[in-house]
Design a protein around this motif. Structure first.
Motif, mmCIF file in Angstrom:
data_model
loop_
_atom_site.group_PDB
_atom_site.id
_atom_site.type_symbol
_atom_site.label_atom_id
_atom_site.label_comp_id
_atom_site.label_asym_id
_atom_site.label_seq_id
_atom_site.Cartn_x
_atom_site.Cartn_y
_atom_site.Cartn_z
ATOM 1 N N ALA A 1 40.499 48.768 37.830
ATOM 2 C CA ALA A 1 41.084 50.036 38.278
ATOM 3 C C ALA A 1 39.986 50.994 38.750
ATOM 4 O O ALA A 1 38.830 50.919 38.322
ATOM 5 C CB ALA A 1 41.891 50.664 37.154
ATOM 6 N N TYR A 2 40.394 51.871 39.659
ATOM 7 C CA TYR A 2 39.477 52.925 40.105
ATOM 8 C C TYR A 2 39.126 53.820 38.927
ATOM 9 O O TYR A 2 39.969 54.131 38.085
ATOM 10 C CB TYR A 2 40.127 53.751 41.220
ATOM 11 N N ASP B 1 44.175 48.803 45.867
ATOM 12 C CA ASP B 1 44.621 49.163 44.523
ATOM 13 C C ASP B 1 43.539 49.022 43.483
ATOM 14 O O ASP B 1 43.750 49.406 42.311
ATOM 15 C CB ASP B 1 45.805 48.274 44.099
ATOM 16 N N SER B 2 42.366 48.401 43.846
ATOM 17 C CA SER B 2 41.368 48.123 42.812
ATOM 18 C C SER B 2 40.002 48.026 43.430
ATOM 19 O O SER B 2 39.841 47.973 44.654
ATOM 20 C CB SER B 2 41.706 46.817 42.098
ATOM 21 N N PRO C 1 44.367 46.712 37.533
ATOM 22 C CA PRO C 1 45.492 47.425 38.159
ATOM 23 C C PRO C 1 46.478 46.467 38.827
ATOM 24 O O PRO C 1 46.185 45.297 39.051
ATOM 25 C CB PRO C 1 44.797 48.306 39.188
ATOM 26 N N ALA D 1 49.751 46.815 41.926
ATOM 27 C CA ALA D 1 50.236 47.667 43.018
ATOM 28 C C ALA D 1 51.478 48.438 42.584
ATOM 29 O O ALA D 1 52.378 47.887 41.937
ATOM 30 C CB ALA D 1 50.537 46.820 44.241
ATOM 31 N N GLN D 2 51.562 49.777 42.960
ATOM 32 C CA GLN D 2 52.722 50.635 42.723
ATOM 33 C C GLN D 2 53.074 51.360 44.018
ATOM 34 O O GLN D 2 52.203 51.657 44.826
ATOM 35 C CB GLN D 2 52.414 51.677 41.644
ATOM 36 N N ARG D 3 54.379 51.623 44.212
ATOM 37 C CA ARG D 3 54.839 52.293 45.411
ATOM 38 C C ARG D 3 55.796 53.430 45.021
ATOM 39 O O ARG D 3 56.652 53.253 44.157
ATOM 40 C CB ARG D 3 55.548 51.308 46.352
ATOM 41 N N GLY E 1 55.601 45.564 43.023
ATOM 42 C CA GLY E 1 54.349 45.569 42.259
ATOM 43 C C GLY E 1 54.170 44.313 41.453
ATOM 44 O O GLY E 1 53.078 43.750 41.377
ATOM 45 N N ASP F 1 53.084 41.692 43.807
ATOM 46 C CA ASP F 1 51.673 41.799 44.178
ATOM 47 C C ASP F 1 50.774 41.310 43.065
ATOM 48 O O ASP F 1 49.768 40.669 43.292
ATOM 49 C CB ASP F 1 51.332 43.252 44.533
ATOM 50 N N ARG F 2 51.157 41.636 41.841
ATOM 51 C CA ARG F 2 50.361 41.122 40.744
ATOM 52 C C ARG F 2 50.387 39.606 40.685
ATOM 53 O O ARG F 2 49.434 38.966 40.349
ATOM 54 C CB ARG F 2 50.848 41.707 39.424
#
Length: 847
Positions: A706-707, A744-745, A783, A785-787, A843, A846-847
């Motif tokens: 994660a960021y 996302d990361s 992380p 992905a979230q939208r 999400g 994507d994971r």
């Protein structure tokens, strides 16, 4: 080098200076030496030729007399068929001698031809060659011509004898065909019946009176009295064997079963044969005793000689009925309708009786001068009875076939099923003959009817015997091999049946009218082989080729096995190289074995070179893909871009190379399925070899955090995890790459060199497990992905007043036209909830 040649060489080289008279003296001495040798050779050759002529002239004169006699008999056409058979036998004897003479001196002729060819081409007209070479060429040509003369004479005589034999065969065949199609008197004519009955009675009375007169003869009585003790012993022994032979055979079977093989059917077959042999032996002894009494006349003696044969026919048909229709170990060789087995055995016994009566009638016809009308009247009842019996047998089989179509065939052996189908075909053929034979005999074609009905019975006997013998050999093999009844479904049973069928073909041909001379002629032609250009292919040459090639092939496989299992594993050659050596040796060995076999068999295929060249063009167009794969396979074995055991990828297919053959390569994929890839695809296509030369390979493991996470901290943890794995090499050391900033990361990669790239999936899985555990312990977030869904005009989704107004039809109003209901708009809260659900689903994806 000859003396003249040496002298000329010395003159040309200047090694010695000779005066003219010395040179001429040398030349004269050389000429006299050559002439002396030539005279000696001619004298020896003439002497040998004279001796050969003296020894062979008488035989050749006898052959000329026989040939002229045969030509005269053929031209006149008056000789009987028996006389033609005797004459043909003499011609065959001469032909065999000529056949042997055609190959005499073959090695000597080949040697002389080689000597002549070594002298070079003969000088053309107007040119000359040295005197000694010319004299030697002349002597060799004379010897060659003298040796070729007997072969030329043998060829001419062989062709003449072969032509005469063919003409005699044609005459005999034409006569037999004419006799077969000749129409005689009809047995249905009542005018012939009294004479036929009278002929039978007359023959019987003549036989009785002759026997009675012979028995009352004083000499016969005295001889019988003198031989009475021996006659009584023979009569007693023969009667005991006839009456007690079958019980004794069963008792012997009980004794034999003590040696093992119980329940296999072997001893049952032996006992059944003894039940035929012992009574037949008793009949032979009784026949000998009756002949010793001397009470029989000429007619009785001729008839009593056929008694053992008639007993053999009757016992054999009875034995076949027991073997074919009896139930053994819950199985039957030829199944029939339930309750009809006894009737089927009775029908076979009747067929044997009919054959005996037919032979008895033939013998009576030889003893007495029976007219054609009487012969037709006596033959017709036997033909009709035989046809009715065969029809009854076929009817039993038809009923069984109709009932067996819906039955369960489990447990039925292959031999039983094959026998049932085969016998069914024979029954149908006999069924047609049964309908054809009696009408033909009724209208006067008695010979044709006999030629149809009696061979049909004999064919049934032969084929039934073949089926019984096949089952016995299968039982015997099952006992010796320990496989039991399972051998009846094996390849051995099929091979035995095929061999027995081939061996029965000559007997079958004799049954249906072929002559022994026809079979011997066919066999001689078969042994002679056939000519292709200048090469003759014969069975002996083919057998030699097969034996020598088989030996060479076996030695090749033996050497391959020794290399594969003993020698090559002790070397440092990799498995792929070992496989290439073994395969290449196999190809070379098979090719060398074929070449040696062709040479040793004496097959000269040089004359077929043009034909082979023409065929190769067509084969090249039709089999170009196969040839391409073959050449590619050789390239793979020589260059070895891939080897057995390599991990490769070709055409989107990944797996291990398990075998490289001439045409294709077998690849085992990771899901354990075999894929056959043509060798041309491996040569012309792009191939990735992951283990070529060594098994070292790289693994790449992508990781995202994660960021907000410290990149240096992540790098240190990943480096520690990679270095801790035992499959990762430290030289070069593993590295962690910060790939960049993803959507996302923060994206990292572990890049490490493995000791064995075949374990790349296992290593990658271990690293991922360790990364997940360490990140959880270090509270580093991975992380996903979230939208978020934003709607610009949410007021457009609110319900309107028209959509909430009541429907007139729901309030009971029926007058006026019905209006369509307004569309219902979805609720805003529902849409927002669905959008959040979809975003969470994306999400997860994507994971």
């Amino acid at each position: 080098m000859t003396r003249v040649s040496r002298q000329l060489a010395r003159l040309n080289s200047g090694a010695a200076v000779l005066r003219p008279h010395v040179i001429w003296a040398s030349l004269i001495r050389s000429a006299f030496s050559v002439l002396a040798v030539l005279l000696l050779v001619l004298t020896l050759g003439s002497t040998a030729w004279a001796q050969t002529q003296d020894t062979s002239s008488s035989a050749y004169q006898d052959w000329q007399k026989t040939a002229l006699r045969a030509e005269g008999a053929i031209d006149s056409g008056l000789a009987s068929s028996a006389a033609f058979e005797v004459l043909r036998r003499d011609l065959v004897t001469y032909r065999q001698g000529f056949q042997s003479a055609r190959s005499e001196n073959a090695s000597r002729i080949a040697t002389l031809e080689g000597q002549i060819s070594a002298l070079g081409a003969a000088p053309q007209e107007g040119s000359s060659e040295p005197a000694d070479i010319a004299a030697l060429r002349l002597a060799l040509n004379q010897q060659l011509n003298q040796l070729k003369v007997p072969r030329i004479v043998a060829d001419e005589a062989f062709n003449r004898a072969n032509g005469l034999i063919g003409e005699i065969d044609k005459i005999i065949r034409d006569r037999r065909t004419k006799s077969l199609l000749e129409r005689g008197p009809s047995p249905l004519n009542p005018d012939y019946w009294p004479a036929s009955v009278e002929a039978v009675i007359t023959t019987g009375l003549a036989l009785w009176h002759e026997t009675s007169a012979q028995a009352r003869n004083d000499a016969t009585v005295q001889q019988t009295a003198n031989d009475l003790p021996g006659l009584l012993v023979l009569l007693l022994l023969g009667g005991v064997l006839i009456l007690r032979g079958r019980p004794w055979a069963r008792a012997m079977g009980v004794w034999l079963r003590r040696f093992g093989a119980q329940g296999t059917g072997v001893w049952s077959f032996v006992v059944s044969l003894l039940q035929v042999i012992l009574p037949l032996l008793g009949v032979i002894i009784l026949t000998a005793a009756i002949e010793l009494t001397g009470t029989l006349g000429v007619r009785g003696s001729l008839l009593i000689e056929h008694l053992p044969g008639w007993a053999f026919i009757l016992l054999t048909f009875h034995w076949l009925g027991e073997q074919l229709f009896a139930v053994r170990r819950g199985r039957v060789l030829v199944d029939v309708q339930d309750g009809k087995r006894g009737q089927a055995r009775l029908m076979l016994d009747l067929l044997g009786v009919i054959l005996i009566l037919q032979d008895l009638q033939s013998q009576l016809g030889l003893l007495e001068n029976i007219s054609d009308e009487t012969n037709a009247v006596l033959t017709f009842p036997l033909i009709v009875t035989a046809a009715l019996v065969l029809l009854r047998l076929n009817r039993i089989g038809l009923r069984q076939s109709a009932q067996g179509t819906d039955g369960d065939e489990e447990g039925e052996t292959a031999i039983a099923a094959g026998a049932n189908r085969f016998v069914s075909v024979i029954r149908k053929a006999a069924y047609l003959l049964c309908f054809a034979a009696p009408p033909l005999a009724a209208i006067g074609y008695v010979n044709a009817a006999e030629a149809m009905i009696y061979p049909a019975i004999s064919t049934l006997l032969l084929l039934s015997g073949v089926a019984v013998l096949q089952r016995f050999l299968g039982d015997l093999y099952g006992w010796l091999s320990g496989r039991g009844q399972t051998v009846q479904d094996s390849l051995f049973s099929v091979a035995v049946g095929f061999m027995l069928a081939l061996l029965s073909l000559p007997v079958l041909a004799l049954i249906w009218g072929a002559r022994i001379a026809d079979l011997t002629e066919l066999w001689s032609k078969f042994l002679g082989g056939f000519q292709i250009g200048e090469a003759r292919i014969s069975p002996s040459a083919f057998l030699s080729f097969v034996v020598i090639f088989g030996i060479g092939y076996g030695l090749t496989r033996l050497i391959q096995g020794s290399l594969r299992n003993s020698l090559l594993p002790k070397t440092k050659i990799d498995p792929g190289g070992q496989n290439a050596i073994v395969s290449g040796l196999g190809y070379v060995g098979v090719f060398a074995a074929a070449v040696v076999a062709i040479s040793m068999a004496g097959l000269d295929l040089s004359s077929l070179a043009i034909v082979a060249g023409a065929l190769s063009v067509g084969i090249g167009f039709g089999l170009q893909t196969i040839v391409s794969n073959f050449v590619s396979g050789i390239i793979l074995l020589v260059e070895r871009p891939i080897s057995k055991g390599d991990w490769i990828e070709v055409g989107g297919l990944m797996g291990y190379v398990r075998d490289i053959s001439v045409r294709s390569t077998r690849i085992e994929t990771f899901d354990r399925s075999d894929v056959i890839v043509p060798n041309s695809d491996l040569i012309s296509g792009t191939v990735t070899n992951y283990t070529r030369g060594n098994t070292v390979g790289r693994v790449i493991v992508p990781v995202g955090v994660a960021y907000g996470t410290d990149p240096r901290r992540v790098e240190a943890i990943l480096n520690e995890i990679a270095r801790a794995h035992p499959m990762v090499l430290m030289n070069p050391a593993p590295s962690v790459i910060f790939q960049g900033f993803g959507a996302d990361s923060l994206d990292f990669e572990i890049r490490a060199i493995l000791r064995d790239v075949n374990w790349v999936l296992s290593v990658k899985s271990d690293l991922n497990y360790e990364i997940a555990a360490r990140f959880a312990a270090e509270e580093i977030e991975i992380p996903f992905a979230q939208r978020d869904l934003w709607i610009r005009n949410p007021e457009a989704l609110r319900p309107t007043a028209a959509s909430t107004a009541p429907n007139p039809t729901e309030q009971g109003h029926t007058a006026g036209p019905a209006t369509a209901p307004a569309p219902v708009r979805p609720d805003l809260n529902d849409l927002q909830q669905e959008a959040e659900t979809d975003a969470e689903g994306d999400g997860d994806a994507d994971r």
